[in-house]
Design a protein around this motif. Structure first.
Motif, PDB file in Angstrom:
ATOM      1  N   LEU A  90      12.038   3.585  -2.190  1.00 29.93           N
ATOM      2  CA  LEU A  90      11.548   4.753  -2.930  1.00 29.93           C
ATOM      3  C   LEU A  90      10.122   4.440  -3.349  1.00 29.93           C
ATOM      4  N   GLY A  91       9.155   5.135  -2.745  1.00 30.73           N
ATOM      5  CA  GLY A  91       7.778   4.814  -3.106  1.00 30.73           C
ATOM      6  C   GLY A  91       6.758   5.359  -2.143  1.00 30.73           C
ATOM      7  N   SER A  92       5.665   4.628  -2.012  1.00 29.52           N
ATOM      8  CA  SER A  92       4.460   5.152  -1.378  1.00 29.52           C
ATOM      9  C   SER A  92       4.528   5.137   0.148  1.00 29.52           C
ATOM     10  N   VAL A  93       3.942   6.183   0.722  1.00 32.11           N
ATOM     11  CA  VAL A  93       3.743   6.285   2.160  1.00 32.11           C
ATOM     12  C   VAL A  93       2.432   7.029   2.363  1.00 32.11           C
ATOM     13  N   ALA A  94       1.652   6.606   3.334  1.00 30.07           N
ATOM     14  CA  ALA A  94       0.287   7.129   3.452  1.00 30.07           C
ATOM     15  C   ALA A  94      -0.222   7.016   4.876  1.00 30.07           C
ATOM     16  N   ILE A  95      -1.378   7.623   5.075  1.00 29.65           N
ATOM     17  CA  ILE A  95      -2.207   7.324   6.235  1.00 29.65           C
ATOM     18  C   ILE A  95      -3.358   6.456   5.746  1.00 29.65           C
ATOM     19  N   ASP A  96      -3.542   5.312   6.399  1.00 25.88           N
ATOM     20  CA  ASP A  96      -4.642   4.400   6.079  1.00 25.88           C
ATOM     21  C   ASP A  96      -5.809   4.668   7.018  1.00 25.88           C
ATOM     22  N   ILE A  97      -6.968   4.945   6.459  1.00 27.17           N
ATOM     23  CA  ILE A  97      -8.193   5.044   7.246  1.00 27.17           C
ATOM     24  C   ILE A  97      -8.923   3.718   7.074  1.00 27.17           C
ATOM     25  N   GLN A 133     -13.710   2.377  13.016  1.00 27.90           N
ATOM     26  CA  GLN A 133     -12.812   3.072  12.098  1.00 27.90           C
ATOM     27  C   GLN A 133     -11.623   3.643  12.862  1.00 27.90           C
ATOM     28  N   GLN A 134     -10.444   3.545  12.227  1.00 25.73           N
ATOM     29  CA  GLN A 134      -9.251   4.130  12.833  1.00 25.73           C
ATOM     30  C   GLN A 134      -8.267   4.532  11.736  1.00 25.73           C
ATOM     31  N   ALA A 135      -7.431   5.519  12.040  1.00 26.34           N
ATOM     32  CA  ALA A 135      -6.399   5.994  11.118  1.00 26.34           C
ATOM     33  C   ALA A 135      -5.056   5.420  11.554  1.00 26.34           C
ATOM     34  N   LEU A 136      -4.374   4.723  10.631  1.00 24.40           N
ATOM     35  CA  LEU A 136      -3.115   4.064  10.940  1.00 24.40           C
ATOM     36  C   LEU A 136      -2.080   4.385   9.876  1.00 24.40           C
ATOM     37  N   ASP A 137      -0.816   4.174  10.203  1.00 27.64           N
ATOM     38  CA  ASP A 137       0.256   4.380   9.243  1.00 27.64           C
ATOM     39  C   ASP A 137       0.164   3.342   8.129  1.00 27.64           C
ATOM     40  N   LEU A 158      -0.751  11.401   0.602  1.00 30.81           N
ATOM     41  CA  LEU A 158      -1.559  10.267   0.163  1.00 30.81           C
ATOM     42  C   LEU A 158      -2.360   9.706   1.335  1.00 30.81           C
ATOM     43  N   THR A 159      -3.644   9.445   1.070  1.00 32.16           N
ATOM     44  CA  THR A 159      -4.518   8.809   2.050  1.00 32.16           C
ATOM     45  C   THR A 159      -5.209   7.623   1.391  1.00 32.16           C
ATOM     46  N   THR A 160      -5.267   6.509   2.076  1.00 29.18           N
ATOM     47  CA  THR A 160      -5.983   5.350   1.560  1.00 29.18           C
ATOM     48  C   THR A 160      -7.150   5.027   2.482  1.00 29.18           C
ATOM     49  N   HIS A 161      -8.274   4.724   1.875  1.00 30.79           N
ATOM     50  CA  HIS A 161      -9.464   4.316   2.614  1.00 30.79           C
ATOM     51  C   HIS A 161      -9.635   2.815   2.396  1.00 30.79           C
ATOM     52  N   ILE A 162      -9.558   2.048   3.480  1.00 33.92           N
ATOM     53  CA  ILE A 162      -9.558   0.593   3.392  1.00 33.92           C
ATOM     54  C   ILE A 162     -10.760   0.052   4.157  1.00 33.92           C
ATOM     55  N   PHE A 163     -11.557  -0.746   3.474  1.00 35.13           N
ATOM     56  CA  PHE A 163     -12.732  -1.344   4.100  1.00 35.13           C
ATOM     57  C   PHE A 163     -12.493  -2.839   4.233  1.00 35.13           C
ATOM     58  N   GLY A 220      -4.243  -3.429  10.596  1.00 33.11           N
ATOM     59  CA  GLY A 220      -3.341  -2.382  10.135  1.00 33.11           C
ATOM     60  C   GLY A 220      -2.147  -2.930   9.373  1.00 33.11           C
ATOM     61  N   ALA A 221      -1.727  -2.166   8.348  1.00 32.66           N
ATOM     62  CA  ALA A 221      -0.632  -2.605   7.492  1.00 32.66           C
ATOM     63  C   ALA A 221       0.715  -2.592   8.199  1.00 32.66           C
ATOM     64  N   ARG A 222       0.846  -1.842   9.285  1.00 35.21           N
ATOM     65  CA  ARG A 222       2.120  -1.803  10.016  1.00 35.21           C
ATOM     66  C   ARG A 222       2.124  -2.743  11.222  1.00 35.21           C
TER      67      ARG A 222
END
Length: 314
Positions: A11-18, A37-41, A97-102, A297-299
């Protein structure tokens, strides 16, 4: 239901990571150059469920996404990783939810959250708690806080172990509506508490790891397993009066995003599904986290075969 064959339910967060690779992490009033740059789960809770699924145990996610492009990508991504989405809700007209990760050249990162208007609106009234009938272990990152505590209370009443992983610092948790009283209540229901370094140090009021664990136990009268992840310094696991140091295995890190999620996901698998003791589960988890750092990527979490082939943890 036979709980031995149940689900790990998050139970919690799910997002697209840029994710943007940068020449250097930006300083105050400074600049950096994005080279790729890429968009990942992503999303911490969903990442943990992914790691569990990659290791071969069944997992599911309880959350709310928007019906935007990100939400559709999120659902597709969860299904790709064989995560049960029966309890994944969609808000009509909502924003996910969207996260921007550098990420810099050595794998260090900065994360910026755009919360949207869907994830944090989940209330207890929205949930059919019959999903607990299928649950072997409940995991939460406390998103959203009050709902997560209520579900954890219901799980505890059914003798379902609860794993609480606080993966953001205390100021941000307070901004989301948590307070020390709520954390204290959450810990009443939790069999495992796994705060990140910054959250643990903030809660305990000390940045010395051993003293931090002692303070967490004393201040919150906590009796369960404590896992304190310390990045490149490894992790500490305290249980049954024992304090165990788990090393961080050295690898050529490309991206540390999701390493903590991989660690706790692997720990859930190793402890609750494979039946490892906490120390062995910690070494197994450190191996999974190290392998995650070797890909973007986190996945990018490892499979059971990959972890078992990483001989350093044995």
């Amino acid at each position: 239901m036979n709980k031995s064959s149940g689900l790990a339910i998050g139970l919690g967060s799910v997002a697209i990571d840029i994710i943007g690779k940068v020449d250097a992490l930006p300083k105050e009033d400074g600049f950096c150059m994005v080279t790729e740059q890429q968009a990942l789960d992503g999303g911490s809770c969903a990442n943990v469920m992914t790691q569990i699924a990659r290791l071969g145990a069944p997992s599911a996610l309880v959350a709310r996404i928007g019906d935007d492009d990100s939400g559709r990508k999120i659902r597709k991504g969860l299904e790709h990783y064989n995560i049960n989405t029966a309890w994944l809700m969609t808000k009509q007209g909502g924003t996910s939810l969207t996260t921007h990760i550098f990420v810099d050249p050595i794998g260090a990162k900065t994360i910026v959250l755009y919360m949207g208007d869907s994830l944090m609106t989940v209330s207890l009234d929205d949930l059919d708690l019959s999903f607990l009938d299928h649950c072997k272990v409940l995991y939460t990152d406390l998103f959203p806080p009050h709902t997560a505590v209520a579900v954890a209370k219901a799980a505890k009443a059914r003798d379902i172990p609860v794993v609480f992983n606080m993966q953001v610092g205390w100021p941000l948790m307070e901004a989301f509506g948590a307070n020390r009283s709520l954390i204290s209540e959450m810990l009443e229901y939790s069999a495992v508490f796994a705060p990140c370094r910054s959250a643990a140090f903030d809660l305990a009021g000390t940045d010395e790891p051993n003293e931090c664990i002692r303070k967490l136990r004393a201040d919150f009268c906590y009796q369960g397993i404590i896992i304190l992840t310390l990045g490149t310094e490894g992790s500490l696991i305290e249980y049954d009066g024992r304090l165990v140091k788990i090393p961080a295995y050295q690898v050529d890190a490309v991206d540390t995003t999701g390493a903590g999620d991989s660690y706790i996901g692997a720990f859930l698998y190793a402890y609750y599904f494979a039946g490892f003791d906490p120390e062995t589960a910690g070494r197994f988890s450190a191996a999974a986290a190290a392998l995650t750092c070797m890909r973007v990527g986190a996945r990018s979490t490892p499979s059971l075969e990959e972890v078992n082939s990483f001989n350093k943890w044995r």
